[in-house]
Design a protein around this motif. Structure first.
Motif, PDB file in Angstrom:
ATOM      1  N   ILE A  84     -16.421   8.406   9.730  1.00  0.00           N
ATOM      2  CA  ILE A  84     -16.312   7.719   8.447  1.00  0.00           C
ATOM      3  C   ILE A  84     -15.190   8.328   7.601  1.00  0.00           C
ATOM      4  N   HIS A  85     -15.030   9.625   7.629  1.00  0.00           N
ATOM      5  CA  HIS A  85     -13.989  10.283   6.843  1.00  0.00           C
ATOM      6  C   HIS A  85     -12.600   9.827   7.267  1.00  0.00           C
ATOM      7  N   ASP A  86     -12.280   9.963   8.546  1.00  0.00           N
ATOM      8  CA  ASP A  86     -10.924   9.652   9.009  1.00  0.00           C
ATOM      9  C   ASP A  86     -10.597   8.172   8.853  1.00  0.00           C
ATOM     10  N   ASN A  87     -11.541   7.307   9.198  1.00  0.00           N
ATOM     11  CA  ASN A  87     -11.250   5.873   9.154  1.00  0.00           C
ATOM     12  C   ASN A  87     -11.178   5.323   7.733  1.00  0.00           C
ATOM     13  N   LEU A  88     -11.952   5.874   6.824  1.00  0.00           N
ATOM     14  CA  LEU A  88     -11.831   5.479   5.423  1.00  0.00           C
ATOM     15  C   LEU A  88     -10.450   5.835   4.882  1.00  0.00           C
ATOM     16  N   LEU A  89     -10.000   7.049   5.177  1.00  0.00           N
ATOM     17  CA  LEU A  89      -8.703   7.495   4.668  1.00  0.00           C
ATOM     18  C   LEU A  89      -7.565   6.667   5.262  1.00  0.00           C
ATOM     19  N   ILE A  90      -7.620   6.391   6.558  1.00  0.00           N
ATOM     20  CA  ILE A  90      -6.567   5.588   7.194  1.00  0.00           C
ATOM     21  C   ILE A  90      -6.473   4.215   6.535  1.00  0.00           C
ATOM     22  N   ALA A  91      -7.618   3.555   6.384  1.00  0.00           N
ATOM     23  CA  ALA A  91      -7.619   2.220   5.791  1.00  0.00           C
ATOM     24  C   ALA A  91      -7.111   2.249   4.359  1.00  0.00           C
ATOM     25  N   ALA A  92      -7.641   3.157   3.542  1.00  0.00           N
ATOM     26  CA  ALA A  92      -7.264   3.201   2.133  1.00  0.00           C
ATOM     27  C   ALA A  92      -5.784   3.499   1.959  1.00  0.00           C
ATOM     28  N   ASN A  93      -5.282   4.461   2.705  1.00  0.00           N
ATOM     29  CA  ASN A  93      -3.881   4.857   2.538  1.00  0.00           C
ATOM     30  C   ASN A  93      -2.902   3.794   3.005  1.00  0.00           C
ATOM     31  N   VAL A  94      -3.147   3.209   4.153  1.00  0.00           N
ATOM     32  CA  VAL A  94      -2.193   2.245   4.711  1.00  0.00           C
ATOM     33  C   VAL A  94      -2.209   0.933   3.925  1.00  0.00           C
ATOM     34  N   VAL A  95      -3.386   0.412   3.619  1.00  0.00           N
ATOM     35  CA  VAL A  95      -3.455  -0.859   2.893  1.00  0.00           C
ATOM     36  C   VAL A  95      -2.845  -0.714   1.496  1.00  0.00           C
ATOM     37  N   VAL A 120       1.833   9.033   3.703  1.00  0.00           N
ATOM     38  CA  VAL A 120       1.840   7.595   4.003  1.00  0.00           C
ATOM     39  C   VAL A 120       2.680   6.842   2.976  1.00  0.00           C
ATOM     40  N   ARG A 121       2.521   7.158   1.711  1.00  0.00           N
ATOM     41  CA  ARG A 121       3.296   6.479   0.673  1.00  0.00           C
ATOM     42  C   ARG A 121       4.787   6.762   0.831  1.00  0.00           C
ATOM     43  N   ALA A 122       5.139   7.982   1.204  1.00  0.00           N
ATOM     44  CA  ALA A 122       6.540   8.335   1.401  1.00  0.00           C
ATOM     45  C   ALA A 122       7.130   7.563   2.581  1.00  0.00           C
ATOM     46  N   PHE A 123       6.357   7.434   3.661  1.00  0.00           N
ATOM     47  CA  PHE A 123       6.829   6.687   4.832  1.00  0.00           C
ATOM     48  C   PHE A 123       7.088   5.229   4.477  1.00  0.00           C
ATOM     49  N   PHE A 124       6.154   4.581   3.809  1.00  0.00           N
ATOM     50  CA  PHE A 124       6.328   3.172   3.454  1.00  0.00           C
ATOM     51  C   PHE A 124       7.498   2.993   2.486  1.00  0.00           C
ATOM     52  N   GLU A 155       8.151  -4.773   6.862  1.00  0.00           N
ATOM     53  CA  GLU A 155       7.832  -6.113   6.370  1.00  0.00           C
ATOM     54  C   GLU A 155       6.494  -6.594   6.900  1.00  0.00           C
ATOM     55  N   TYR A 156       6.148  -6.162   8.108  1.00  0.00           N
ATOM     56  CA  TYR A 156       4.888  -6.540   8.748  1.00  0.00           C
ATOM     57  C   TYR A 156       4.223  -5.276   9.268  1.00  0.00           C
ATOM     58  N   VAL A 157       2.895  -5.218   9.158  1.00  0.00           N
ATOM     59  CA  VAL A 157       2.158  -4.024   9.559  1.00  0.00           C
ATOM     60  C   VAL A 157       0.951  -4.414  10.412  1.00  0.00           C
ATOM     61  N   PHE A 158       0.824  -3.783  11.563  1.00  0.00           N
ATOM     62  CA  PHE A 158      -0.373  -3.895  12.402  1.00  0.00           C
ATOM     63  C   PHE A 158      -1.138  -2.575  12.277  1.00  0.00           C
ATOM     64  N   VAL A 159      -2.358  -2.612  11.755  1.00  0.00           N
ATOM     65  CA  VAL A 159      -3.144  -1.383  11.573  1.00  0.00           C
ATOM     66  C   VAL A 159      -4.085  -1.223  12.760  1.00  0.00           C
ATOM     67  N   ALA A 160      -3.580  -0.551  13.788  1.00  0.00           N
ATOM     68  CA  ALA A 160      -4.377  -0.285  14.987  1.00  0.00           C
ATOM     69  C   ALA A 160      -4.815   1.170  15.050  1.00  0.00           C
ATOM     70  N   HIS A 167       0.630  -2.590  -0.011  1.00  0.00           N
ATOM     71  CA  HIS A 167       0.690  -3.343  -1.271  1.00  0.00           C
ATOM     72  C   HIS A 167       1.792  -2.816  -2.184  1.00  0.00           C
ATOM     73  N   GLU A 168       1.849  -1.504  -2.333  1.00  0.00           N
ATOM     74  CA  GLU A 168       2.811  -0.900  -3.251  1.00  0.00           C
ATOM     75  C   GLU A 168       4.256  -1.186  -2.869  1.00  0.00           C
ATOM     76  N   THR A 169       4.530  -1.349  -1.581  1.00  0.00           N
ATOM     77  CA  THR A 169       5.910  -1.544  -1.130  1.00  0.00           C
ATOM     78  C   THR A 169       6.213  -3.001  -0.778  1.00  0.00           C
ATOM     79  N   GLY A 170       5.301  -3.905  -1.088  1.00  0.00           N
ATOM     80  CA  GLY A 170       5.571  -5.328  -0.914  1.00  0.00           C
ATOM     81  C   GLY A 170       5.628  -5.812   0.520  1.00  0.00           C
ATOM     82  N   VAL A 171       4.790  -5.244   1.392  1.00  0.00           N
ATOM     83  CA  VAL A 171       4.725  -5.719   2.786  1.00  0.00           C
ATOM     84  C   VAL A 171       4.397  -7.214   2.799  1.00  0.00           C
ATOM     85  N   LYS A 172       5.126  -7.989   3.618  1.00  0.00           N
ATOM     86  CA  LYS A 172       4.922  -9.438   3.668  1.00  0.00           C
ATOM     87  C   LYS A 172       3.557  -9.812   4.240  1.00  0.00           C
TER      88      LYS A 172
END
Length: 311
Positions: free
Chosen positions: A81-92, A48-52, A58-63, A96-101
């Motif tokens: 709980i496992h999959d959804n926690l990881l998705i949320a933590a990684n994407v958000v 995920v970090r490599a992709f971002f 600039e804009y992200v919809f987390v669906a 932040h790290e790549t300055g998404v607007k």
């Protein structure tokens, strides 16, 4: 959002993500970033970090999410709980790290307490005990919403969240083991009609009340929120109208054209007695749903018949 802005729709192959993608395409956005699970597993932090870092959205919809109905939530809680926690933590975090607007994270009305005052206002968030059958999924979604709040407060990131009610529409999941209520009802009635069965037995008592929103209306609301809303509250997205499960079943039965009887198995769980969202704040932003339940159910049945479905 500028028409040429780089917009990433996480989960674009799912029911919600595909609807958001269709809406963005219809409005003329030209640089839409997508990856299916085979190309990018959102549970994998390094990927995920490599992709971002490479794509710089600039804009992200987390669906993106692992979702299912009452039986799936009750049976596969650890996976949810496992999959959804990881998705949320990684994407958000990567946003932040790549300055998404701006980022929009989608929660679920199941994050509200089981006995929250009805209709449920945004202030009921974290104000009581959850419905046990979907607690693992709800906790993961609560974590994602809380992450958006925390990054907003600590770093000033424009990360917002929205809380959709029960959804249905094209590319819904019709698998009887894992689907939500409307597609499950539709498949049961369709198969009973095809087989000429005299009756269909359904879970629960039919008395719980639910609100249903067509996914195309949700997609429209998501784009409007990305343009018009910035704030801490996870805004409700729904119709502000509900009906009993028995009434919903009758509506589905009419659309399918099944003529047999309906029986209710009260030994099976009902879930929360009522889940209706207060959508006052959304209406104040100038947005209201446009697709009525009967119209939406007809489009859902068309999607089922022509193969625009899962399961």
């Amino acid at each position: 959002m500028d028409a040429k802005a780089r917009i990433y729709v996480a989960g674009h192959t799912g029911m919600v993500g595909s609807a958001i993608l269709r809406r963005l395409q219809a409005e003329g956005f030209q640089t839409l970033l997508t990856r299916d699970r085979a190309a990018l597993d959102l549970r994998e932090q390094v990927a995920v970090r490599a992709f971002f870092a490479a794509e710089r959205p600039e804009y992200v919809f987390v669906a993106a999410a692992k979702v299912g109905g009452i039986r799936a939530n009750d049976t596969f809680g650890a996976d949810f709980i496992h999959d959804n926690l990881l998705i949320a933590a990684n994407v958000v975090a990567a946003a932040h790290e790549t300055g998404v607007k701006k980022l929009l994270f989608l929660g679920s009305s199941c994050i509200y307490p089981k006995f929250a005052p009805q209709p449920m206002r945004e202030e009921s968030f974290l104000d009581g005990k959850l419905e046990p059958t979907n607690e693992p999924y709800a906790v993961a979604k609560i974590a994602g919403i809380t992450m958006c709040r925390a990054y907003r407060r600590q770093y000033g990131d424009d990360f917002i969240s929205a809380m959709p009610t029960n959804l249905y529409g094209p590319w819904d999941n019709f698998d009887l083991e894992n689907s939500h209520v409307l597609p499950a009802l539709m498949r049961r009635f369709h198969e009973a009609k095809q087989a000429g069965l005299p009756e269909v037995t359904l879970w629960g008592t039919g008395s719980p009340r639910r609100e249903f929103l067509h996914v195309d209306d949700l997609a429209d609301a998501c784009v409007r929120l990305m343009e018009r809303y910035s704030g801490d509250l996870c805004l409700n997205v729904g119709t502000g109208e509900d009906l009993t499960i028995a009434e919903a079943a009758e509506a589905v039965r009419r659309v399918v054209g099944y003529q047999g009887a309906v029986r209710w198995d009260s030994s099976k769980p009902d879930g929360a007695p009522r889940k209706l969202l207060d959508v006052t704040r959304l209406h104040e932003l100038g947005w209201r749903h446009r697709i009525g339940l009967e119209e939406g159910l007809r489009s859902l049945y068309e999607a089922f018949l022509d193969g625009r479905r899962r399961g």
